[in-house]
Design an enzyme around this catalytic site. Structure first.
Site, PDB file in Angstrom:
ATOM      1  N   ARG A  67       0.891  -1.165   0.014  1.00  0.00           N
ATOM      2  CA  ARG A  67      -0.042   0.130   0.135  1.00  0.00           C
ATOM      3  C   ARG A  67       0.972   1.257   0.123  1.00  0.00           C
ATOM      4  NH1 ARG A  67      -3.163  -3.177   3.324  1.00  0.00           N
ATOM      5  NH2 ARG A  67      -5.001  -4.030   2.201  1.00  0.00           N
ATOM      6  N   LYS A  83       5.075  11.830 -11.001  1.00  0.00           N
ATOM      7  CA  LYS A  83       4.331  10.904 -11.803  1.00  0.00           C
ATOM      8  C   LYS A  83       4.991   9.632 -11.996  1.00  0.00           C
ATOM      9  CE  LYS A  83       3.301  13.646 -15.249  1.00  0.00           C
ATOM     10  NZ  LYS A  83       2.734  13.806 -16.797  1.00  0.00           N
ATOM     11  N   GLU A 129      14.350  18.472 -23.927  1.00  0.00           N
ATOM     12  CA  GLU A 129      13.581  18.758 -22.758  1.00  0.00           C
ATOM     13  C   GLU A 129      14.260  19.979 -22.286  1.00  0.00           C
ATOM     14  OE1 GLU A 129      10.631  17.524 -22.391  1.00  0.00           O
ATOM     15  OE2 GLU A 129      10.684  15.492 -23.707  1.00  0.00           O
ATOM     16  N   LYS A 156      11.254  22.986 -14.052  1.00  0.00           N
ATOM     17  CA  LYS A 156      10.253  21.690 -13.780  1.00  0.00           C
ATOM     18  C   LYS A 156       9.830  21.911 -12.408  1.00  0.00           C
ATOM     19  CE  LYS A 156       8.220  17.518 -14.514  1.00  0.00           C
ATOM     20  NZ  LYS A 156       8.251  16.484 -15.019  1.00  0.00           N
ATOM     21  N   GLU A 182      -1.423  18.061 -12.219  1.00  0.00           N
ATOM     22  CA  GLU A 182      -1.617  18.515 -13.528  1.00  0.00           C
ATOM     23  C   GLU A 182      -3.124  18.985 -13.992  1.00  0.00           C
ATOM     24  OE1 GLU A 182      -0.634  14.815 -16.082  1.00  0.00           O
ATOM     25  OE2 GLU A 182       1.111  16.147 -16.942  1.00  0.00           O
ATOM     26  N   ARG A 218       0.428  22.889 -15.608  1.00  0.00           N
ATOM     27  CA  ARG A 218       1.822  21.684 -16.111  1.00  0.00           C
ATOM     28  C   ARG A 218       1.525  21.467 -17.562  1.00  0.00           C
ATOM     29  NH1 ARG A 218       3.284  17.196 -11.452  1.00  0.00           N
ATOM     30  NH2 ARG A 218       4.066  15.647 -12.858  1.00  0.00           N
ATOM     31  N   ASN A 263       3.735  20.607 -22.180  1.00  0.00           N
ATOM     32  CA  ASN A 263       3.473  19.894 -23.316  1.00  0.00           C
ATOM     33  C   ASN A 263       3.759  20.843 -24.603  1.00  0.00           C
ATOM     34  OD1 ASN A 263       2.354  17.741 -22.382  1.00  0.00           O
ATOM     35  ND2 ASN A 263       0.227  18.737 -22.038  1.00  0.00           N
ATOM     36  N   HIS A 270       5.020  18.882 -27.806  1.00  0.00           N
ATOM     37  CA  HIS A 270       4.704  17.427 -27.690  1.00  0.00           C
ATOM     38  C   HIS A 270       3.621  17.200 -28.611  1.00  0.00           C
ATOM     39  CE1 HIS A 270       7.768  17.387 -24.472  1.00  0.00           C
ATOM     40  NE2 HIS A 270       7.487  16.214 -24.176  1.00  0.00           N
ATOM     41  N   HIS A 295       4.839  14.061 -30.417  1.00  0.00           N
ATOM     42  CA  HIS A 295       4.084  12.825 -30.467  1.00  0.00           C
ATOM     43  C   HIS A 295       3.574  12.234 -31.694  1.00  0.00           C
ATOM     44  CE1 HIS A 295       3.152  13.349 -25.752  1.00  0.00           C
ATOM     45  NE2 HIS A 295       4.478  12.806 -26.099  1.00  0.00           N
ATOM     46  N   HIS A 335      12.253  10.465 -28.677  1.00  0.00           N
ATOM     47  CA  HIS A 335      11.347  11.540 -28.362  1.00  0.00           C
ATOM     48  C   HIS A 335      11.952  12.981 -28.027  1.00  0.00           C
ATOM     49  CE1 HIS A 335       8.234  12.903 -25.506  1.00  0.00           C
ATOM     50  NE2 HIS A 335       9.141  13.450 -24.666  1.00  0.00           N
TER      51      HIS A 335
HETATM   52  N1  LIG Z   1       7.514  10.454 -14.749  1.00  0.00           N
HETATM   53  C1  LIG Z   1       7.476  11.621 -15.636  1.00  0.00           C
HETATM   54  O1  LIG Z   1       7.211  12.742 -15.229  1.00  0.00           O
HETATM   55  C2  LIG Z   1       8.183  11.319 -17.115  1.00  0.00           C
HETATM   56  C3  LIG Z   1       8.373  12.647 -17.795  1.00  0.00           C
HETATM   57  C4  LIG Z   1       9.369  12.477 -18.924  1.00  0.00           C
HETATM   58  C5  LIG Z   1       9.500  11.098 -19.440  1.00  0.00           C
HETATM   59  N2  LIG Z   1       9.036   9.984 -18.639  1.00  0.00           N
HETATM   60  C6  LIG Z   1       9.231   8.578 -19.166  1.00  0.00           C
HETATM   61  O2  LIG Z   1      10.785   8.490 -19.242  1.00  0.00           O
HETATM   62  C7  LIG Z   1      11.115   7.783 -20.256  1.00  0.00           C
HETATM   63  C8  LIG Z   1      12.059   8.062 -21.070  1.00  0.00           C
HETATM   64  O3  LIG Z   1      13.090   8.147 -20.257  1.00  0.00           O
HETATM   65  P1  LIG Z   1      14.756   7.990 -20.706  1.00  0.00           P
HETATM   66  O4  LIG Z   1      14.779   8.928 -22.039  1.00  0.00           O
HETATM   67  O5  LIG Z   1      15.611   8.448 -19.534  1.00  0.00           O
HETATM   68  O6  LIG Z   1      14.723   6.693 -21.118  1.00  0.00           O
HETATM   69  P2  LIG Z   1      15.478   5.256 -20.491  1.00  0.00           P
HETATM   70  O7  LIG Z   1      14.958   5.270 -19.031  1.00  0.00           O
HETATM   71  O8  LIG Z   1      15.203   4.215 -21.403  1.00  0.00           O
HETATM   72  O9  LIG Z   1      17.079   5.707 -20.698  1.00  0.00           O
HETATM   73  C9  LIG Z   1      17.534   5.805 -21.947  1.00  0.00           C
HETATM   74  C10 LIG Z   1      18.557   4.799 -22.221  1.00  0.00           C
HETATM   75  O10 LIG Z   1      19.728   5.065 -21.608  1.00  0.00           O
HETATM   76  C11 LIG Z   1      20.439   4.170 -20.711  1.00  0.00           C
HETATM   77  N3  LIG Z   1      21.109   5.043 -19.817  1.00  0.00           N
HETATM   78  C12 LIG Z   1      20.331   5.871 -18.704  1.00  0.00           C
HETATM   79  N4  LIG Z   1      21.201   6.251 -18.026  1.00  0.00           N
HETATM   80  C13 LIG Z   1      22.496   5.910 -18.632  1.00  0.00           C
HETATM   81  C14 LIG Z   1      23.957   6.306 -18.127  1.00  0.00           C
HETATM   82  N5  LIG Z   1      24.227   7.257 -17.116  1.00  0.00           N
HETATM   83  N6  LIG Z   1      24.770   5.494 -18.863  1.00  0.00           N
HETATM   84  C15 LIG Z   1      24.498   4.715 -19.774  1.00  0.00           C
HETATM   85  N7  LIG Z   1      23.347   4.507 -20.154  1.00  0.00           N
HETATM   86  C16 LIG Z   1      22.342   4.989 -19.518  1.00  0.00           C
HETATM   87  C17 LIG Z   1      19.180   3.348 -20.413  1.00  0.00           C
HETATM   88  O11 LIG Z   1      19.651   2.101 -19.989  1.00  0.00           O
HETATM   89  C18 LIG Z   1      18.386   3.366 -21.564  1.00  0.00           C
HETATM   90  O12 LIG Z   1      18.936   2.481 -22.681  1.00  0.00           O
HETATM   91  C19 LIG Z   1       9.656   7.268 -21.022  1.00  0.00           C
HETATM   92  O13 LIG Z   1       9.160   6.150 -20.680  1.00  0.00           O
HETATM   93  C20 LIG Z   1       8.885   8.727 -20.458  1.00  0.00           C
HETATM   94  O14 LIG Z   1       7.455   8.289 -20.582  1.00  0.00           O
HETATM   95  C21 LIG Z   1       8.374  10.245 -17.368  1.00  0.00           C
HETATM   96 ZN   LIG Z   2       8.874  15.052 -23.207  1.00  0.00          ZN
END
Ligand SMILES: NC(=O)c1ccc[n+]([C@@H]2O[C@H](COP(=O)([O-])OP(=O)(O)OC[C@H]3O[C@@H](n4cnc5c(N)ncnc54)[C@H](O)[C@@H]3O)[C@@H](O)[C@H]2O)c1
Ligand SMILES: [Zn+2]
Length: 371
Positions: A125, A147, A189, A230, A240, A244, A248, A251, A255, A267
């Site tokens: 929980r 999030k 970003e 942020k 949101e 917030r 976008n 985006h 997207h 992305h």
């Molecule tokens: N929760 C939120 O508010 C929020 C906001 C934006 C994006 N997201 C989510 O985040 C995700 C994208 O994040 P991302 O781009 O970080 O993707 P990711 O977590 O897949 O990381 C990208 C790649 O880089 C590698 N990596 C990460 N750090 C590394 C490091 N220091 N050294 C070597 N390799 C490394 C990972 O293994 C992966 O292959 C999406 O799923 C998206 O929906 C969430």
């Molecule tokens: Zn984004």
């Protein structure tokens, strides 16, 4: 020399505060220093790539404060950000007898954090969690805001929870191992945050663009400002409900481009293209100065986020994904747009504008011609 440590407090109201600690080369030590009395076990959750690179030093540091430390890796990639992965992590925690007095430590990019945070949100929980982002996108975006969630066959991030981390540890040193393409993903970003709320940061990015375009280069000050934007937005609008929406920016078109290219365009780069097109629409919709549009377009190109090939997809292929987007209103879509660099436009009470597809088509074509 003692590395400098900076801390931005996210004030979530009702006495809830989330510290975002920024330091260089001391992620493990900082995570350990945030350990709270009452937390017994540490469970480090992240993808295999990141845990192989950075899991051991973090586990070692936490071993000094936690009774037991568990490392729970899962396979990397968006297709593993699923309920099945969450369930697998939970089952391993249950089998290991991990109880309520536990802190989940999310180590990795946005995917690792989204999974780790969601596990923490529902395990027994809800247990506390700490975010240790290692990708640029994770540091400036996914780690702040609370999030969490996973993807389903019906779409991305459709199952999840708001669950604020007890702390966020942003260590620039993790970026040293980040692959080049992932840098570009993050830069999209970072530039967005400058346009959304920090004109000075935009100018700093322009001054440093050619140097920053080299993967591995990052300024502490730019990283801090990107995180601070942020934080400022999340603080105003945790759930949101309105503000917030400004995040976008870029985006709606971004997207659609990701979907239209079968996710071959990453992305951050798609959002870069989206920002160029949506801000061009802003020149006629809300008086965004054309000279500032040219500066934004130039900055994204110098950083390598955008390139001419990204504009080659015919606009028609973007229409269907855009109309599927939940931000659709009739034949118009909603976009968050700037009125000036560092300032977003409002329309009445809303932080987004309705834009006709014909307007976006004209902007796409103009941006493609001049890219
Ligand atoms: N929760 C939120 O508010 C929020 C906001 C934006 C994006 N997201 C989510 O985040 C995700 C994208 O994040 P991302 O781009 O970080 O993707 P990711 O977590 O897949 O990381 C990208 C790649 O880089 C590698 N990596 C990460 N750090 C590394 C490091 N220091 N050294 C070597 N390799 C490394 C990972 O293994 C992966 O292959 C999406 O799923 C998206 O929906 C969430
Ligand atoms: Zn984004």
């Amino acid at each position: 020399m003692t590395p400098s440590v900076d801390c931005i407090l996210v004030d979530l109201g009702a006495g809830r505060v989330c510290p975002v600690v920024l330091g260089t080369g001391q992620g493990a030590a900082l995570t350990r220093s945030r350990w709270q009395a009452g937390w017994r076990d540490a469970v480090i959750v992240g993808d295999q790539t990141v845990l192989a690179l950075h899991g051991a030093p973090l586990a070692e540091a936490l071993a000094g404060v936690a009774a037991r430390v568990h490392l729970l890796p899962f396979p990397p990639g968006e297709h593993h950000k699923t309920r099945a992965t969450k369930e697998h992590v939970e089952d391993q925690m249950l089998a290991a007898g991990v109880g309520r007095a536990t802190c989940v430590v999310g180590l990795g990019g946005g995917i690792s954090l989204d999974v780790a945070g969601f596990v923490a949100a529902t395990y027994m929980r809800g247990v506390p969690w700490v975010a240790v982002p290692t990708s640029l996108l994770g540091q400036v975006d996914a780690s702040v805001g609370g999030k969490t969630g996973v993807n389903t066959d019906h779409g991305k991030n459709l199952v999840g929870a708001f669950h604020q981390p007890a702390a966020v540890v942003v260590d620039r040193a993790y970026l040293a191992t980040l692959p080049a393409e992932e840098w570009l993903n993050g830069w999209g970003e970072v530039v967005k945050h400058a346009v959304v709320g920090d004109r000075e940061m935009f100018q700093a990015l322009e001054r440093g663009a050619s140097r920053l375009a080299v993967p591995g280069e990052m300024d502490d000050e730019i990283l801090r400002r990107a995180v601070a934007t942020k934080v400022a937005v999340v603080q105003e609008d945790e759930r949101e409900c309105g503000l917030r929406e400004v995040l976008n920016f870029g985006h709606t078109v971004g997207h659609a481009l990701e979907a239209a290219t079968g996710y071959r365009v990453s992305h951050g780069r798609a959002v870069g293209v989206g920002m160029v097109v949506e801000s061009l629409a802003a020149t006629s919709l809300c008086g965004f100065p054309r000279e500032e549009w040219l500066r934004l377009r130039a900055l994204l190109a110098t950083l390598g986020v955008t390139s001419p090939d990204l504009f080659r997809t015919p606009f028609d292929r973007l229409v269907e994904p855009m109309l599927r987007d939940k931000k659709r209103r009739g034949d118009a879509v909603r976009v968050a747009i700037p009125r000036a660099l560092g300032h977003m436009a409002r329309q009445g009470d809303s932080h987004s504008h309705a834009v006709g597809l014909d307007v976006l088509r004209a902007c796409w074509e103009e941006a493609a011609c001049s890219a």
